[in-house]
Scaffold this motif. Sequence first.
Motif, PDB file in Angstrom:
ATOM      1  N   ALA A 182       5.960  12.024  -2.566  1.00 55.15           N
ATOM      2  CA  ALA A 182       6.723  12.529  -1.350  1.00 55.15           C
ATOM      3  C   ALA A 182       6.400  12.084   0.062  1.00 55.15           C
ATOM      4  CB  ALA A 182       6.675  14.035  -1.218  1.00 55.15           C
ATOM      5  N   HIS A 183       6.818  11.966   1.123  1.00 57.78           N
ATOM      6  CA  HIS A 183       6.229  11.579   2.221  1.00 57.78           C
ATOM      7  C   HIS A 183       5.504  12.632   2.863  1.00 57.78           C
ATOM      8  CE1 HIS A 183       9.518   8.308   2.358  1.00 57.78           C
ATOM      9  NE2 HIS A 183       8.330   7.694   1.737  1.00 57.78           N
ATOM     10  N   ASN A 184       4.668  13.248   2.447  1.00 54.31           N
ATOM     11  CA  ASN A 184       3.900  14.307   2.806  1.00 54.31           C
ATOM     12  C   ASN A 184       2.664  14.060   3.565  1.00 54.31           C
ATOM     13  OD1 ASN A 184       2.172  14.054   0.846  1.00 54.31           O
ATOM     14  ND2 ASN A 184       2.816  15.861  -0.306  1.00 54.31           N
ATOM     15  N   VAL A 222       0.831  -1.229   0.093  1.00 52.85           N
ATOM     16  CA  VAL A 222      -0.099  -0.049  -0.015  1.00 52.85           C
ATOM     17  C   VAL A 222       0.930   1.237   0.053  1.00 52.85           C
ATOM     18  CG1 VAL A 222      -1.577   1.352   1.504  1.00 52.85           C
ATOM     19  CG2 VAL A 222      -1.998  -1.115   0.926  1.00 52.85           C
ATOM     20  N   HIS A 223       2.013   1.222   0.796  1.00 55.09           N
ATOM     21  CA  HIS A 223       2.902   2.379   0.741  1.00 55.09           C
ATOM     22  C   HIS A 223       3.660   2.433  -0.432  1.00 55.09           C
ATOM     23  CE1 HIS A 223       6.106   4.811   3.072  1.00 55.09           C
ATOM     24  NE2 HIS A 223       6.630   4.733   1.797  1.00 55.09           N
ATOM     25  N   GLU A 224       3.982   1.524  -1.037  1.00 56.13           N
ATOM     26  CA  GLU A 224       4.850   1.803  -2.515  1.00 56.13           C
ATOM     27  C   GLU A 224       3.521   2.227  -3.525  1.00 56.13           C
ATOM     28  OE1 GLU A 224       7.750   2.192  -2.340  1.00 56.13           O
ATOM     29  OE2 GLU A 224       8.028   1.315  -0.421  1.00 56.13           O
ATOM     30  N   GLU A 235      -0.497  14.307   2.471  1.00 58.84           N
ATOM     31  CA  GLU A 235      -1.404  13.783   1.800  1.00 58.84           C
ATOM     32  C   GLU A 235      -1.035  12.299   1.576  1.00 58.84           C
ATOM     33  OE1 GLU A 235      -2.930  14.134  -3.106  1.00 58.84           O
ATOM     34  OE2 GLU A 235      -1.524  15.528  -2.310  1.00 58.84           O
ATOM     35  N   PHE A 236       0.147  12.094   1.430  1.00 59.72           N
ATOM     36  CA  PHE A 236       0.765  10.617   1.119  1.00 59.72           C
ATOM     37  C   PHE A 236       0.432   9.860   2.363  1.00 59.72           C
ATOM     38  CE2 PHE A 236       3.712   7.644   2.166  1.00 59.72           C
ATOM     39  CZ  PHE A 236       4.010   6.670   1.211  1.00 59.72           C
ATOM     40  N   TRP A 237       0.605  10.405   3.579  1.00 65.17           N
ATOM     41  CA  TRP A 237       0.307   9.499   4.716  1.00 65.17           C
ATOM     42  C   TRP A 237      -1.292   9.274   5.007  1.00 65.17           C
ATOM     43  CZ3 TRP A 237       3.727   6.324   6.238  1.00 65.17           C
ATOM     44  CH2 TRP A 237       5.136   6.619   6.226  1.00 65.17           C
ATOM     45  N   GLU A 249      13.499   2.939   7.324  1.00 60.91           N
ATOM     46  CA  GLU A 249      12.616   3.877   6.263  1.00 60.91           C
ATOM     47  C   GLU A 249      12.170   3.127   5.149  1.00 60.91           C
ATOM     48  OE1 GLU A 249      12.044   7.480   6.299  1.00 60.91           O
ATOM     49  OE2 GLU A 249      12.696   7.039   8.370  1.00 60.91           O
ATOM     50  N   LEU A 250      11.141   3.351   4.639  1.00 58.20           N
ATOM     51  CA  LEU A 250      10.762   2.734   3.395  1.00 58.20           C
ATOM     52  C   LEU A 250      11.119   3.961   2.395  1.00 58.20           C
ATOM     53  CD1 LEU A 250       7.142   1.436   4.320  1.00 58.20           C
ATOM     54  CD2 LEU A 250       8.981   0.194   3.096  1.00 58.20           C
ATOM     55  N   ASP A 251      11.439   3.591   1.319  1.00 57.33           N
ATOM     56  CA  ASP A 251      11.600   4.498   0.197  1.00 57.33           C
ATOM     57  C   ASP A 251      10.276   4.744  -0.688  1.00 57.33           C
ATOM     58  OD1 ASP A 251      13.003   6.734  -0.844  1.00 57.33           O
ATOM     59  OD2 ASP A 251      13.353   5.222  -2.661  1.00 57.33           O
ATOM     60  N   ALA A 283       0.954   3.895  -3.048  1.00 54.81           N
ATOM     61  CA  ALA A 283       0.381   5.263  -2.744  1.00 54.81           C
ATOM     62  C   ALA A 283       1.428   6.486  -3.341  1.00 54.81           C
ATOM     63  CB  ALA A 283       0.328   5.614  -1.061  1.00 54.81           C
ATOM     64  N   HIS A 284       2.627   5.714  -3.361  1.00 57.00           N
ATOM     65  CA  HIS A 284       3.949   6.848  -4.094  1.00 57.00           C
ATOM     66  C   HIS A 284       3.660   6.827  -5.563  1.00 57.00           C
ATOM     67  CE1 HIS A 284       6.418   7.641  -1.073  1.00 57.00           C
ATOM     68  NE2 HIS A 284       6.763   6.473  -0.790  1.00 57.00           N
ATOM     69  N   LEU A 285       2.830   6.010  -6.221  1.00 54.33           N
ATOM     70  CA  LEU A 285       2.428   6.215  -7.546  1.00 54.33           C
ATOM     71  C   LEU A 285       1.552   7.460  -7.705  1.00 54.33           C
ATOM     72  CD1 LEU A 285       1.939   2.334  -8.535  1.00 54.33           C
ATOM     73  CD2 LEU A 285       3.735   3.880  -9.012  1.00 54.33           C
TER      74      LEU A 285
HETATM   75 ZN   LIG Z   1       8.046   5.940   1.247  1.00 56.83          ZN
END
Ligand SMILES: [Zn+2]
Length: 169
Positions: free
Chosen positions: A132-134, A122-124, A136-138, A167-169, A126-128
């Motif tokens: 950024a880790h902002n 889900v994290h990765e 909105e992302f979280w 950290e996840l990227d 969401a990056h699509l």
């Molecule tokens: Zn990330």
Amino acid sequence: MRRSARRKRTVSAYFDGDTMVVLIPARMSSAEEEHWVAEMERKLLRGKNRRVSPARQSDEALMQRCRELSAQYLDGDAQPTSVRWVPPMRTRWASCTPAEGTIRVSDRLRDVPAWVLDYILVHELAHLRVAAHNKEFWALCARYPKTERAIGYLEGLSAAAGLGLTELD
Ligand SMILES: [Zn+2]
């Protein structure tokens, strides 16, 4: 199925690759045997499913899980072009290249519980939508109900393994 003359009462079972091996006492009747084979299969499979995700098996299975999670949590609006298991990375559990729509997941995560791997995906995914880790992302990540728990799990895993992978990227 293996019968053992030494085995008096106990029944046990384990997987040898894709084959389930059931050990039963030699004196058991065939009705008892049938019962126990079914019982142990049910138990083993339940344990298996609870522990790890089917997505661990291949890149195709990983992609399939991404489609399901995207539909469930990200409005079906996060479709990667490729998702691959890759050899352990030095500082990351997983990574995403939004411009190319590609996601890579470390082999280190093949054995984590299914709900932890789901969080990673889900994290990765969401990056699509948000690179950024902002905030909105979280907010997107938070749609997956076990996000907080999974982050804690991964921190613990990283610390236990002395990996420094927080950290996840
Ligand atoms: Zn990330």
